[in-house]
Design a protein around this motif. Structure first.
Motif, PDB file in Angstrom:
ATOM      1  N   ASP A   1      -9.602  -2.262  13.239  1.00  0.00           N
ATOM      2  CA  ASP A   1      -9.918  -1.680  11.938  1.00  0.00           C
ATOM      3  C   ASP A   1     -11.075  -0.688  12.049  1.00  0.00           C
ATOM      4  O   ASP A   1     -11.117   0.308  11.319  1.00  0.00           O
ATOM      5  CB  ASP A   1     -10.189  -2.746  10.881  1.00  0.00           C
ATOM      6  CG  ASP A   1     -11.330  -3.684  11.220  1.00  0.00           C
ATOM      7  OD1 ASP A   1     -11.488  -4.021  12.408  1.00  0.00           O
ATOM      8  OD2 ASP A   1     -12.057  -4.078  10.298  1.00  0.00           O
TER       9      ASP A   1
ATOM     10  N   ASN B   1     -10.489   3.190  11.060  1.00  0.00           N
ATOM     11  CA  ASN B   1     -11.367   3.850  10.109  1.00  0.00           C
ATOM     12  C   ASN B   1     -11.931   5.151  10.692  1.00  0.00           C
ATOM     13  O   ASN B   1     -11.992   6.168  10.015  1.00  0.00           O
ATOM     14  CB  ASN B   1     -12.507   2.920   9.704  1.00  0.00           C
ATOM     15  CG  ASN B   1     -13.314   3.478   8.563  1.00  0.00           C
ATOM     16  OD1 ASN B   1     -12.748   3.841   7.533  1.00  0.00           O
ATOM     17  ND2 ASN B   1     -14.613   3.555   8.729  1.00  0.00           N
TER      18      ASN B   1
ATOM     19  N   TYR C   1      -4.973  -0.149  10.808  1.00  0.00           N
ATOM     20  CA  TYR C   1      -5.036  -0.780  12.133  1.00  0.00           C
ATOM     21  C   TYR C   1      -3.659  -1.118  12.665  1.00  0.00           C
ATOM     22  O   TYR C   1      -3.416  -1.098  13.873  1.00  0.00           O
ATOM     23  CB  TYR C   1      -5.922  -2.034  12.106  1.00  0.00           C
ATOM     24  CG  TYR C   1      -5.409  -3.115  11.196  1.00  0.00           C
ATOM     25  CD1 TYR C   1      -4.507  -4.058  11.652  1.00  0.00           C
ATOM     26  CD2 TYR C   1      -5.818  -3.180   9.865  1.00  0.00           C
ATOM     27  CE1 TYR C   1      -4.015  -5.050  10.818  1.00  0.00           C
ATOM     28  CE2 TYR C   1      -5.339  -4.161   9.025  1.00  0.00           C
ATOM     29  CZ  TYR C   1      -4.438  -5.082   9.502  1.00  0.00           C
ATOM     30  OH  TYR C   1      -3.957  -6.040   8.661  1.00  0.00           O
ATOM     31  N   TRP C   2      -2.706  -1.424  11.779  1.00  0.00           N
ATOM     32  CA  TRP C   2      -1.354  -1.766  12.205  1.00  0.00           C
ATOM     33  C   TRP C   2      -0.700  -0.579  12.914  1.00  0.00           C
ATOM     34  O   TRP C   2       0.126  -0.758  13.810  1.00  0.00           O
ATOM     35  CB  TRP C   2      -0.502  -2.246  11.026  1.00  0.00           C
ATOM     36  CG  TRP C   2      -0.291  -1.203   9.971  1.00  0.00           C
ATOM     37  CD1 TRP C   2      -1.059  -0.980   8.858  1.00  0.00           C
ATOM     38  CD2 TRP C   2       0.739  -0.227   9.927  1.00  0.00           C
ATOM     39  NE1 TRP C   2      -0.581   0.076   8.131  1.00  0.00           N
ATOM     40  CE2 TRP C   2       0.538   0.564   8.770  1.00  0.00           C
ATOM     41  CE3 TRP C   2       1.827   0.070  10.747  1.00  0.00           C
ATOM     42  CZ2 TRP C   2       1.368   1.618   8.425  1.00  0.00           C
ATOM     43  CZ3 TRP C   2       2.654   1.126  10.391  1.00  0.00           C
ATOM     44  CH2 TRP C   2       2.425   1.883   9.249  1.00  0.00           C
TER      45      TRP C   2
ATOM     46  N   ASP D   1       0.853  -1.173   0.000  1.00  0.00           N
ATOM     47  CA  ASP D   1       0.000   0.000   0.000  1.00  0.00           C
ATOM     48  C   ASP D   1       0.903   1.241   0.000  1.00  0.00           C
ATOM     49  O   ASP D   1       1.939   1.248   0.664  1.00  0.00           O
ATOM     50  CB  ASP D   1      -0.865  -0.029   1.269  1.00  0.00           C
ATOM     51  CG  ASP D   1      -1.843   1.103   1.318  1.00  0.00           C
ATOM     52  OD1 ASP D   1      -1.423   2.226   1.668  1.00  0.00           O
ATOM     53  OD2 ASP D   1      -3.021   0.877   1.023  1.00  0.00           O
TER      54      ASP D   1
ATOM     55  N   SER E   1       2.243   2.325   3.293  1.00  0.00           N
ATOM     56  CA  SER E   1       3.032   1.383   4.070  1.00  0.00           C
ATOM     57  C   SER E   1       4.433   1.930   4.333  1.00  0.00           C
ATOM     58  O   SER E   1       5.052   2.556   3.484  1.00  0.00           O
ATOM     59  CB  SER E   1       3.145   0.055   3.318  1.00  0.00           C
ATOM     60  OG  SER E   1       4.076  -0.791   3.959  1.00  0.00           O
TER      61      SER E   1
ATOM     62  N   ASP F   1      -8.765   5.388   7.696  1.00  0.00           N
ATOM     63  CA  ASP F   1      -8.154   4.320   6.912  1.00  0.00           C
ATOM     64  C   ASP F   1      -8.290   3.009   7.684  1.00  0.00           C
ATOM     65  O   ASP F   1      -7.521   2.769   8.623  1.00  0.00           O
ATOM     66  CB  ASP F   1      -6.679   4.631   6.648  1.00  0.00           C
ATOM     67  CG  ASP F   1      -5.970   3.540   5.863  1.00  0.00           C
ATOM     68  OD1 ASP F   1      -6.639   2.644   5.302  1.00  0.00           O
ATOM     69  OD2 ASP F   1      -4.724   3.580   5.812  1.00  0.00           O
ATOM     70  N   ALA F   2      -9.233   2.177   7.305  1.00  0.00           N
ATOM     71  CA  ALA F   2      -9.445   0.911   8.014  1.00  0.00           C
ATOM     72  C   ALA F   2      -8.217   0.012   7.953  1.00  0.00           C
ATOM     73  O   ALA F   2      -7.988  -0.795   8.852  1.00  0.00           O
ATOM     74  CB  ALA F   2     -10.652   0.179   7.437  1.00  0.00           C
ATOM     75  N   HIS F   3      -7.406   0.162   6.914  1.00  0.00           N
ATOM     76  CA  HIS F   3      -6.191  -0.658   6.783  1.00  0.00           C
ATOM     77  C   HIS F   3      -5.055  -0.129   7.649  1.00  0.00           C
ATOM     78  O   HIS F   3      -3.989  -0.735   7.705  1.00  0.00           O
ATOM     79  CB  HIS F   3      -5.752  -0.738   5.327  1.00  0.00           C
ATOM     80  CG  HIS F   3      -6.777  -1.374   4.446  1.00  0.00           C
ATOM     81  ND1 HIS F   3      -7.083  -2.708   4.500  1.00  0.00           N
ATOM     82  CD2 HIS F   3      -7.602  -0.841   3.512  1.00  0.00           C
ATOM     83  CE1 HIS F   3      -8.033  -2.986   3.626  1.00  0.00           C
ATOM     84  NE2 HIS F   3      -8.374  -1.860   3.030  1.00  0.00           N
TER      85      HIS F   3
END
Length: 93
Positions: free
Chosen positions: A53, A57, A66-67, A5, A8, A62-64
């Motif tokens: 997530d 969000n 979460y990290w 992504d 990332s 951004d639900a992605h």
């Protein structure tokens, strides 16, 4: 090679190199990166059923992401935060 992504940390902070696996095959590998420095936004008291997530969000849009919350809480894996009542939330960057 994997596609990351654009948000990332591996996109700009990691490099690839060639390594040999246990079977003797040449494989492409990725260097580890340091955890990003994240300013704190605040704490969130979780309600039943809220997952990282969901929080990512809501707070990070951004639900992605979460990290980012998992790392901000020093959790090696996102699932390690599953039973935590209060989660530290990083600021949006």
């Amino acid at each position: 090679m994997a596609v990351f992504d654009p948000k990332s940390r591996y996109v700009s902070n990691a490099t690839t190199y060639e390594a040999t696996d246990r079977r003797g095959r040449k494989v492409r590998a990725l260097t580890a990166t340091d955890a990003p420095v994240q300013a704190p936004l605040g704490d969130h008291r979780r309600k039943e059923g809220q997952r990282l997530d969901h929080l990512a969000n809501f707070y990070l849009r951004d639900a992605h992401g979460y990290w980012r919350i998992a790392e901000h809480n020093d959790a090696m894996l996102p699932d390690a935060e599953a039973e935590t009542d209060v989660v530290k939330i990083p600021a949006v960057t």
